[in-house]
Write a protein that holds these residues in place. Structure first.
Motif, short mmCIF file in Angstrom:
data_model
loop_
_atom_site.label_atom_id
_atom_site.label_comp_id
_atom_site.label_asym_id
_atom_site.label_seq_id
_atom_site.Cartn_x
_atom_site.Cartn_y
_atom_site.Cartn_z
N VAL A 133 0.88 -1.03 -0.07
CA VAL A 133 0.04 0.25 -0.13
C VAL A 133 0.90 0.97 0.10
CG1 VAL A 133 -1.86 -1.20 1.03
CG2 VAL A 133 -0.28 -0.02 2.42
N TYR A 178 -2.80 3.64 -2.98
CA TYR A 178 -3.12 2.78 -4.00
C TYR A 178 -2.60 1.46 -3.42
CZ TYR A 178 -3.95 6.86 -7.02
OH TYR A 178 -4.48 7.86 -7.42
N THR A 179 -2.33 0.42 -4.30
CA THR A 179 -2.06 -1.06 -3.88
C THR A 179 -1.44 -1.70 -5.15
OG1 THR A 179 -2.69 -3.24 -2.79
CG2 THR A 179 -4.50 -1.89 -4.45
N GLU A 198 -7.44 0.00 -8.43
CA GLU A 198 -8.19 -0.08 -7.25
C GLU A 198 -7.45 0.94 -6.18
OE1 GLU A 198 -8.67 -4.07 -6.21
OE2 GLU A 198 -6.58 -4.22 -5.50
N VAL A 202 -6.89 1.96 -1.95
CA VAL A 202 -7.39 1.79 -0.45
C VAL A 202 -7.79 2.84 0.32
CG1 VAL A 202 -6.80 0.35 1.53
CG2 VAL A 202 -5.48 -0.17 -0.54
N THR A 232 -10.62 -2.19 -0.53
CA THR A 232 -10.49 -1.25 -1.96
C THR A 232 -11.77 -0.65 -2.47
OG1 THR A 232 -10.61 -3.27 -3.22
CG2 THR A 232 -8.43 -2.73 -2.30
#
Length: 476
Positions: A124, A143-144, A159, A161, A201
């Motif tokens: 993350v 983000y991830t 996606e 977080v 997410t």
């Protein structure tokens, strides 16, 4: 007004003239190269970063189920910034080095967090993909990136977080997973009065937040203790109640902030980087922090969160940065750097607070500063990663033994039996070999053994050494 501590400056966009690591144009990054190396064990330092590292960057570490240590860190490369990944075998040798992002970004998080999930690895982080501001990764959210358990191929799913677009200006990113081992939880400090976090997410639920009555919050850390998620942070508020190191449960219910005892003197304290927070195996959240108002610290203090129980790490006066990790059987690893600069570490007893012997780890050759460090100790020995101002280096440290002799002196010319006791954080250590010159004995289940010195023993001072597999040697 936002008051920025010295170690909490944002990472600025930098496209330095360094050798770029090759990447693919797609959303999946393959392994760049696999490395076989016999360095990195106890007492040996190995450089684990590529590109150029700034002194304010911090690395994150996690161990996958196969025992491999995964290190993720920010770096400057040609064309912008990147997240580097290095995998280290349990013997300290390098296994793999590659990049997390498919291409350099304009800006990335200076404190990304890597976690191990049931599906593999997850990072993350926040940042801005481009300066155009038109793509999914240009909104400044958390983000991830994901990979298999080996970290061989990284993907960048569309996606986030969290919903907040303030994450790009984070003053400390925290990350962990829910008890399911998959769902990410991420948090960041805004550098003013807010701590913001998000679970999962999706956007079905809003971000959650804690607002301090006094500015400012920095250096967020998240850990999971059983079914509960805890946050730790540093706060430099204008009152004693809002200044120091804090911890609070944020999931499944939100608790109230608890201040670490002695983490400020009135409204005077100092940040030491990412807050050292760990969930002890067997239960309980612990924090390590600077005791005293200034850096260098009076001591590194370990606190069992939610209680008044604390313990100072021995010989830790002068510490400037610190880290904490869960160890096996309820033990904890505490590590710190000091003004020398030297890196030191100690492993606690099974209750989390009894201190073992401090081991001096040293520093990489040629390094004249340690600006950040991290420790991971789930396999018994400690894995350490330090930032020396322009690069990250790795080594390992073995837990220390304590050796005591009784009596420690006697009249010359008389026969004397001496009992030696070997302990690890006050626990007896069986099977330690104690040597004094050519004489030796092996400790029993009580951690003791004896050597009888004849009357003909020469006058003077003698050194006793205790050694056991998987421990650093002790002398007295």
């Amino acid at each position: 007004m936002v008051r920025i501590p010295a170690l909490a400056l944002l990472a600025v966009t930098a496209a330095l003239a360094t050798a770029a690591v090759g990447t693919t144009a797609g959303a999946v990054v393959p392994s760049h190269h696999v490395v076989s190396d016999d360095r990195g064990g106890p007492g040996k330092w190995t450089k684990v970063s590529t590109g150029t590292v700034q002194s304010i960057f911090e690395a994150s570490m996690v161990r996958s189920p196969d025992g491999v240590l995964h290190i993720v860190y920010p770096k400057n490369v040609a064309g912008g910034m990147q997240l580097g990944h290095t995998a280290v075998h349990t013997d300290g040798s390098l296994a793999r080095q590659n990049d997390v992002l498919p291409a350099p970004w304009v800006n990335v998080d200076r404190r990304p967090v890597v976690t191990s999930t049931s599906a593999g690895l997850r990072v993350v982080f926040t940042g801005l993909s481009t300066s155009a501001g038109s793509g999914f990764w240009d909104h400044g959210r958390m983000y991830t990136a994901t990979a298999d358990a080996a970290g061989a191929a990284w993907a960048l799913p569309a996606e986030a977080v969290g919903i907040s677009d303030q994450a790009a200006a984070t003053y400390g990113t925290g990350g962990t997973t829910l008890p399911d081992g998959v769902t990410p939880v991420a948090a960041f400090a805004t550098g003013d009065t807010s701590l913001i976090w998000h679970v999962g997410t999706g956007e079905a639920q809003p971000d959650a937040a804690y607002t301090s009555p006094s500015c400012c919050i920095f250096d967020t850390t998240l850990v999971r203790d059983g079914d509960a998620i805890w946050a730790g942070w540093y706060e430099n508020g204008s009152t004693a109640a809002t200044n120091g190191t804090f911890a609070m449960q944020i999931w499944p219910t939100v608790g109230t902030p608890q201040k670490a005892p002695g983490s400020s003197v009135g409204a005077s304290s100092h940040t030491t980087g990412r807050v050292a927070l760990a969930a002890r195996k067997g239960g309980g959240v612990y924090a390590a922090y600077c005791a005293g108002p200034l850096v260098p610290c009076d001591a590194v203090r370990v606190w069992k969160v939610g209680t008044t129980q604390t313990k100072n790490a021995p010989h830790s006066k002068g510490a400037t940065s610190m880290s904490l990790s869960a160890g096996p059987s309820g033990r904890l690893w505490v590590s710190w750097s000091d003004t020398a600069p030297q890196v030191r570490a100690v492993r606690t007893g099974v209750n989390g607070l009894a201190m073992g012997a401090v081991v001096t780890v040293g520093r990489p050759s040629g390094a004249n500063q340690i600006t950040a460090l991290s420790v991971e100790g789930s396999r018994g020995r400690g894995d350490l990663v330090v930032n020396v101002g322009d690069s990250f280096w790795h080594t390992q440290v073995l837990p220390g033994l304590t050796l005591h002799a009784s009596p420690s002196r006697w009249r010359h010319g008389s026969k004397q039996k001496v009992e030696f006791t070997v302990t690890d954080a006050q626990d007896a250590v069986k099977g330690s070999e104690v040597k004094v010159g050519k004489d030796r004995c092996t400790t029993d289940k009580h951690g003791t053994c004896t050597i009888t010195f004849p009357a003909s023993t020469g006058k003077g001072r003698y050194t006793a050494t205790a050694a056991r597999r998987a421990y650093a040697r002790a002398t007295t």
